[in-house]
Design a protein around this motif. Sequence first.
Motif, PDB file in Angstrom:
ATOM      1  N   ASN A 173      22.627  22.029  -6.016  1.00  0.00           N
ATOM      2  CA  ASN A 173      22.399  20.605  -5.795  1.00  0.00           C
ATOM      3  C   ASN A 173      23.538  19.923  -5.052  1.00  0.00           C
ATOM      4  N   ASN A 183      14.959  23.553  -1.011  1.00  0.00           N
ATOM      5  CA  ASN A 183      15.239  22.299  -1.723  1.00  0.00           C
ATOM      6  C   ASN A 183      16.699  22.208  -2.150  1.00  0.00           C
ATOM      7  N   ASN A 206      19.004  19.182  -1.064  1.00  0.00           N
ATOM      8  CA  ASN A 206      19.743  18.405  -2.073  1.00  0.00           C
ATOM      9  C   ASN A 206      21.223  18.313  -1.706  1.00  0.00           C
ATOM     10  N   GLU A 227      21.776  16.019   1.312  1.00  0.00           N
ATOM     11  CA  GLU A 227      21.654  14.606   0.932  1.00  0.00           C
ATOM     12  C   GLU A 227      22.940  14.127   0.249  1.00  0.00           C
ATOM     13  N   LYS A 228      23.488  14.943  -0.620  1.00  0.00           N
ATOM     14  CA  LYS A 228      24.697  14.566  -1.358  1.00  0.00           C
ATOM     15  C   LYS A 228      25.922  14.491  -0.445  1.00  0.00           C
TER      16      LYS A 228
END
Length: 185
Positions: free
Chosen positions: A31, A55, A59, A62-63
Motif C-alpha cells: 500500500n 492495485n 495504492n 497514490e500515496k
Amino acid sequence: MIVDGILPYARKLIASHITTKSIVVDATCGNGNDTLFLANQVTDGEVYAFDIQENAINNAKEKTKTFNHIHYYQTGHENAASIISKDHNYIDATIFNLGYLPKGDKKITTNSSTTIKAIESLFEITQKNGIIVLVVYPGHPEGQVESNEVMEFVKSIDQQTAHVLHYQFINQKNNPPYIIAIEKR
C-alpha cells in the motif's frame, strides 16, 4: 522506550544505512507505506518499488504522487535486481514486507522461492555495508512456510559475507512478525 516495534525498527535499520542520495528498493510496495518512507529519506536518490499486484502499485503511486524519483514495476521482487542493474551498479538498501497485501486478497502472498531468489540477486548488487531488511509474517499458513524456508536460507549465509540479524518479540501470541536484516560486509 528502549525497544522499537517491528516496523519502526525495520525503518530505523534502513535509515541507518542510507543517505539522501541512496539507491533503495521497496521489494514489496503493497500500500506504499515503505515506498513513502524511502522517498522521504532519499530525496536526492532513487526509489525502486515492486509488486505483482496492480492495485498495490496504484495504492503506492497514490500515496507517493508528489514524488518524482520513484520507479514502479508491476513484477515480482525476484526480477528487481535485473531491472535495477540496467540503471545502477549497486543499491544501498532494500526492504521487504512479506505476506499478503493488507486489505487485499489473502490468497495472493509472497513465497519462499521467489523471496530467496530476490534476496540472493539483490544482495549481489548491494554495496558493502548496505542492508536488506525483511519483515516476516508467519501468522498465516503460507507465511509460516515462507518464514521457515527464508530463515533456513539466511542462516546459511557465510558470516564473512554478511551479518544476519533476527529481531523478534518472543512473548507475543499467534506467530507475530519479526525482522531479518542482512548487512553486507
